[in-house]
Design a protein around this motif. Structure first.
Motif, PDB file in Angstrom:
ATOM      1  N   LEU A  93       0.851  -1.185   0.000  1.00  0.00           N
ATOM      2  CA  LEU A  93       0.000   0.000   0.000  1.00  0.00           C
ATOM      3  C   LEU A  93       0.890   1.240   0.000  1.00  0.00           C
ATOM      4  O   LEU A  93       1.896   1.291   0.716  1.00  0.00           O
ATOM      5  N   VAL A  94       0.504   2.236  -0.796  1.00  0.00           N
ATOM      6  CA  VAL A  94       1.241   3.496  -0.823  1.00  0.00           C
ATOM      7  C   VAL A  94       0.593   4.448   0.193  1.00  0.00           C
ATOM      8  O   VAL A  94      -0.504   4.968  -0.056  1.00  0.00           O
ATOM      9  N   PRO A  95       1.221   4.670   1.361  1.00  0.00           N
ATOM     10  CA  PRO A  95       0.650   5.607   2.339  1.00  0.00           C
ATOM     11  C   PRO A  95       1.006   7.043   1.979  1.00  0.00           C
ATOM     12  O   PRO A  95       1.863   7.293   1.125  1.00  0.00           O
ATOM     13  N   ALA A  96       0.365   7.983   2.651  1.00  0.00           N
ATOM     14  CA  ALA A  96       0.633   9.398   2.367  1.00  0.00           C
ATOM     15  C   ALA A  96       2.072   9.770   2.692  1.00  0.00           C
ATOM     16  O   ALA A  96       2.640  10.696   2.103  1.00  0.00           O
ATOM     17  N   THR A  97       2.692   9.040   3.630  1.00  0.00           N
ATOM     18  CA  THR A  97       4.063   9.358   4.050  1.00  0.00           C
ATOM     19  C   THR A  97       5.122   8.669   3.189  1.00  0.00           C
ATOM     20  O   THR A  97       6.310   8.859   3.418  1.00  0.00           O
ATOM     21  N   SER A  98       4.716   7.887   2.194  1.00  0.00           N
ATOM     22  CA  SER A  98       5.677   7.156   1.366  1.00  0.00           C
ATOM     23  C   SER A  98       6.484   8.106   0.490  1.00  0.00           C
ATOM     24  O   SER A  98       5.973   9.121   0.002  1.00  0.00           O
ATOM     25  N   LEU A 121      -0.699  -2.191 -10.724  1.00  0.00           N
ATOM     26  CA  LEU A 121      -1.148  -1.054  -9.927  1.00  0.00           C
ATOM     27  C   LEU A 121      -2.673  -1.037  -9.915  1.00  0.00           C
ATOM     28  O   LEU A 121      -3.316  -1.139 -10.967  1.00  0.00           O
ATOM     29  N   ARG A 122      -3.247  -0.950  -8.711  1.00  0.00           N
ATOM     30  CA  ARG A 122      -4.689  -0.822  -8.576  1.00  0.00           C
ATOM     31  C   ARG A 122      -4.992   0.477  -7.850  1.00  0.00           C
ATOM     32  O   ARG A 122      -4.466   0.739  -6.774  1.00  0.00           O
ATOM     33  N   ARG A 123      -5.857   1.301  -8.495  1.00  0.00           N
ATOM     34  CA  ARG A 123      -6.231   2.584  -7.908  1.00  0.00           C
ATOM     35  C   ARG A 123      -7.744   2.657  -7.796  1.00  0.00           C
ATOM     36  O   ARG A 123      -8.451   2.474  -8.785  1.00  0.00           O
ATOM     37  N   ASN A 124      -8.237   2.890  -6.577  1.00  0.00           N
ATOM     38  CA  ASN A 124      -9.681   2.936  -6.331  1.00  0.00           C
ATOM     39  C   ASN A 124     -10.375   1.665  -6.818  1.00  0.00           C
ATOM     40  O   ASN A 124     -11.491   1.710  -7.363  1.00  0.00           O
ATOM     41  N   GLY A 125      -9.686   0.522  -6.672  1.00  0.00           N
ATOM     42  CA  GLY A 125     -10.269  -0.761  -7.045  1.00  0.00           C
ATOM     43  C   GLY A 125     -10.180  -1.083  -8.513  1.00  0.00           C
ATOM     44  O   GLY A 125     -10.654  -2.138  -8.949  1.00  0.00           O
ATOM     45  N   VAL A 126      -9.547  -0.206  -9.311  1.00  0.00           N
ATOM     46  CA  VAL A 126      -9.458  -0.421 -10.762  1.00  0.00           C
ATOM     47  C   VAL A 126      -8.006  -0.673 -11.144  1.00  0.00           C
ATOM     48  O   VAL A 126      -7.119   0.126 -10.810  1.00  0.00           O
ATOM     49  N   ALA A 127      -7.755  -1.781 -11.850  1.00  0.00           N
ATOM     50  CA  ALA A 127      -6.401  -2.086 -12.312  1.00  0.00           C
ATOM     51  C   ALA A 127      -6.006  -1.134 -13.430  1.00  0.00           C
ATOM     52  O   ALA A 127      -6.775  -0.917 -14.371  1.00  0.00           O
ATOM     53  N   GLN A 128      -4.816  -0.564 -13.335  1.00  0.00           N
ATOM     54  CA  GLN A 128      -4.325   0.384 -14.336  1.00  0.00           C
ATOM     55  C   GLN A 128      -3.548  -0.345 -15.422  1.00  0.00           C
ATOM     56  O   GLN A 128      -2.810  -1.292 -15.139  1.00  0.00           O
ATOM     57  N   ARG A 129      -3.707   0.130 -16.687  1.00  0.00           N
ATOM     58  CA  ARG A 129      -3.109  -0.582 -17.811  1.00  0.00           C
ATOM     59  C   ARG A 129      -1.971   0.183 -18.473  1.00  0.00           C
ATOM     60  O   ARG A 129      -1.087  -0.426 -19.047  1.00  0.00           O
ATOM     61  N   ARG A 130      -2.006   1.507 -18.457  1.00  0.00           N
ATOM     62  CA  ARG A 130      -1.009   2.242 -19.227  1.00  0.00           C
ATOM     63  C   ARG A 130       0.360   2.160 -18.572  1.00  0.00           C
ATOM     64  O   ARG A 130       0.509   1.529 -17.543  1.00  0.00           O
ATOM     65  N   ASP A 131       1.347   2.825 -19.182  1.00  0.00           N
ATOM     66  CA  ASP A 131       2.747   2.733 -18.760  1.00  0.00           C
ATOM     67  C   ASP A 131       2.876   2.999 -17.258  1.00  0.00           C
ATOM     68  O   ASP A 131       2.831   4.144 -16.811  1.00  0.00           O
ATOM     69  N   LEU A 132       3.054   1.930 -16.477  1.00  0.00           N
ATOM     70  CA  LEU A 132       3.030   2.062 -15.025  1.00  0.00           C
ATOM     71  C   LEU A 132       4.219   2.853 -14.503  1.00  0.00           C
ATOM     72  O   LEU A 132       4.104   3.578 -13.515  1.00  0.00           O
ATOM     73  N   SER A 133       5.376   2.697 -15.133  1.00  0.00           N
ATOM     74  CA  SER A 133       6.572   3.365 -14.626  1.00  0.00           C
ATOM     75  C   SER A 133       6.477   4.882 -14.727  1.00  0.00           C
ATOM     76  O   SER A 133       7.206   5.612 -14.055  1.00  0.00           O
ATOM     77  N   ARG A 134       5.558   5.386 -15.579  1.00  0.00           N
ATOM     78  CA  ARG A 134       5.411   6.833 -15.758  1.00  0.00           C
ATOM     79  C   ARG A 134       4.180   7.386 -15.036  1.00  0.00           C
ATOM     80  O   ARG A 134       3.886   8.575 -15.131  1.00  0.00           O
ATOM     81  N   MET A 135       3.457   6.507 -14.337  1.00  0.00           N
ATOM     82  CA  MET A 135       2.269   6.956 -13.615  1.00  0.00           C
ATOM     83  C   MET A 135       2.664   7.512 -12.247  1.00  0.00           C
ATOM     84  O   MET A 135       3.483   6.924 -11.534  1.00  0.00           O
ATOM     85  N   THR A 136       2.077   8.640 -11.897  1.00  0.00           N
ATOM     86  CA  THR A 136       2.328   9.226 -10.580  1.00  0.00           C
ATOM     87  C   THR A 136       1.516   8.472  -9.534  1.00  0.00           C
ATOM     88  O   THR A 136       0.289   8.360  -9.646  1.00  0.00           O
ATOM     89  N   ASP A 141      -2.933   3.865  -3.331  1.00  0.00           N
ATOM     90  CA  ASP A 141      -2.672   2.911  -4.423  1.00  0.00           C
ATOM     91  C   ASP A 141      -2.181   1.588  -3.856  1.00  0.00           C
ATOM     92  O   ASP A 141      -1.450   1.552  -2.858  1.00  0.00           O
ATOM     93  N   ILE A 142      -2.580   0.490  -4.517  1.00  0.00           N
ATOM     94  CA  ILE A 142      -2.054  -0.843  -4.197  1.00  0.00           C
ATOM     95  C   ILE A 142      -1.132  -1.236  -5.344  1.00  0.00           C
ATOM     96  O   ILE A 142      -1.552  -1.242  -6.509  1.00  0.00           O
ATOM     97  N   VAL A 143       0.121  -1.528  -5.041  1.00  0.00           N
ATOM     98  CA  VAL A 143       1.100  -1.850  -6.071  1.00  0.00           C
ATOM     99  C   VAL A 143       1.579  -3.294  -5.897  1.00  0.00           C
ATOM    100  O   VAL A 143       1.676  -3.802  -4.783  1.00  0.00           O
ATOM    101  N   LEU A 144       1.858  -3.939  -7.026  1.00  0.00           N
ATOM    102  CA  LEU A 144       2.450  -5.281  -7.038  1.00  0.00           C
ATOM    103  C   LEU A 144       3.879  -5.129  -7.527  1.00  0.00           C
ATOM    104  O   LEU A 144       4.114  -4.692  -8.660  1.00  0.00           O
ATOM    105  N   MET A 145       4.835  -5.474  -6.662  1.00  0.00           N
ATOM    106  CA  MET A 145       6.250  -5.250  -6.960  1.00  0.00           C
ATOM    107  C   MET A 145       6.975  -6.580  -7.111  1.00  0.00           C
ATOM    108  O   MET A 145       6.689  -7.532  -6.385  1.00  0.00           O
ATOM    109  N   LEU A 146       7.914  -6.616  -8.057  1.00  0.00           N
ATOM    110  CA  LEU A 146       8.844  -7.738  -8.189  1.00  0.00           C
ATOM    111  C   LEU A 146      10.156  -7.312  -7.554  1.00  0.00           C
ATOM    112  O   LEU A 146      10.804  -6.370  -8.024  1.00  0.00           O
ATOM    113  N   VAL A 147      10.543  -7.990  -6.465  1.00  0.00           N
ATOM    114  CA  VAL A 147      11.655  -7.539  -5.634  1.00  0.00           C
ATOM    115  C   VAL A 147      12.646  -8.678  -5.422  1.00  0.00           C
ATOM    116  O   VAL A 147      12.235  -9.800  -5.104  1.00  0.00           O
TER     117      VAL A 147
END
Length: 369
Positions: A93-98, A121-136, A141-147
């Motif tokens: 989860l992306v908190p306000a302090t992140s 990336l899921r925002r407001n329950g909707v999965a985002q499709r466009r270029d994720l690396s350029r999205m603010t 936001d809920i993010v899925l990371m490969l680490v």
């Protein structure tokens, strides 16, 4: 997409059908940074294409592994990510302090600084499709990371992301599958043909896994069950002391006295029943350490071969069915199943009777007294 990816399903329609069988939807294809125009079904996939998938992380990694797909490396021009150490998919989860709130992962340098890739990336329950690396990214936001496994703590500390409970999935490393199986089979064969002992063979397997990159040292250390090691370390001297002090012989003599005048297999039944009872209150490994010397002394006093008695101990020690404390699996299901202590013996007692009724005749057939 790589040369080995979806070799029998390069037509997007076929690829979608194969993905659907794995519970995955292919909702977009990007080629050299440009989304392919619809309709997609009649177009062919090429090496280097990036597939946009809609699914849960488990289904995604299973489909990726079986289809020989590679994760992108997070660079501007997508390339297959190298598989040189263990990777984890984690939901955060992306908190306000992140540190990422109000920034893009590219401007933050997530890939360059931490070798991590934003997969979903899921925002407001909707999965985002466009270029994720350029999205603010924004708070919530809920993010899925490969680490990489070795950099997970460092990345979470630097970004201030909150890792969701249960939101971590080790990525399958199919590149190491054949070598892992091959090394294990060689170890089993070496022990089978008496080239070495099983403990040494399995120890060599672990060393080979680390050297080949199948396991990392951190993973190996994290999966060591230290309570079991401490328990065994404590019980081995107890078993040795029981045997060297004559305690094992005394217990065996008591069993011989109880079964005097009966065939030797009656003593085997009594030994297995006692071992089952002990296993219900002790760890099965600790039970074997105590019961094995008794089985040998019992066979000596009955003047029969000890093989059936030792194997009987091995079988009986694994039959911890009467209590929730006999085995960790029993304890694990107690809470979710809302079971009580007395629920176990109602099923466990008939099971132990069946094991005795089937096991004792088979032991006598395979290892005659």
């Amino acid at each position: 997409m790589t040369e080995a990816s979806l070799t029998d399903a390069r037509l997007i329609r076929d690829a979608r059908a194969e993905a659907a069988r794995a519970g995955v939807r292919i909702i977009g294809v990007t080629r050299r940074g440009v989304d392919l125009a619809s309709p997609l079904d009649d177009q062919m996939l090429e090496d280097g294409d990036v597939l946009t998938l809609r699914c849960d992380p488990n289904a995604m990694d299973e489909f990726r592994s079986t289809s020989n797909l590679a994760f992108p490396d997070g660079r501007a021009e997508a390339r297959a990510r190298k598989d040189d150490e263990g990777q984890h998919l984690i939901e955060c989860l992306v908190p306000a302090t992140s540190e990422l709130s109000g920034r893009t992962t590219k401007s933050f340098g997530l890939t360059n600084r931490h070798d991590c890739v934003l997969i979903g990336l899921r925002r407001n329950g909707v999965a985002q499709r466009r270029d994720l690396s350029r999205m603010t990214l924004v708070s919530g936001d809920i993010v899925l990371m490969l680490v990489p496994e070795s950099r997970m703590a460092e990345m979470l500390s630097a970004t201030g992301l909150l890792r969701l409970d249960g939101g971590s999935l080790p990525v399958q490393r199919e590149r190491h599958m054949r070598s892992a199986i091959g090394i294990f089979v060689l170890a089993v064969l070496a022990a089978t043909f008496d080239l070495t002992s099983m403990p040494i063979a399995l120890g060599c397997v672990i060393v080979a896994y680390v050297l080949r990159g199948v396991l990392s040292l951190q993973t190996l250390y994290d999966h060591v069950d230290w309570p079991i090691i401490v328990l065994l370390g404590s019980m081995i001297p107890l078993g040795l002391a029981l045997d060297s002090s004559g305690g094992s012989a005394l217990i065996a003599q008591g069993m011989v006295t109880v079964t005097a005048g009966y065939p030797a297999w009656v003593a085997l039944v009594l030994l297995m029943a006692a071992t089952m009872f002990l296993s219900d209150i002790l760890n099965n490994n600790a039970t074997t350490i105590i019961a094995a010397p008794v089985s040998i002394r019992l066979a000596e006093q009955l003047q029969v071969q000890p093989d059936a008695f030792l194997m009987g101990v091995a079988v009986a020690a694994s039959c911890a069915f009467l209590t929730p404390i006999g085995h960790q699996n029993n304890a694990l299901i107690m809470g979710p199943g809302n079971y009580r202590f007395g629920d176990y013996w109602r099923m466990g007692l008939p099971l132990e009777v069946i094991v005795l009724a089937v096991g004792v005749p088979l032991l006598l057939i395979v290892w005659p007294l």
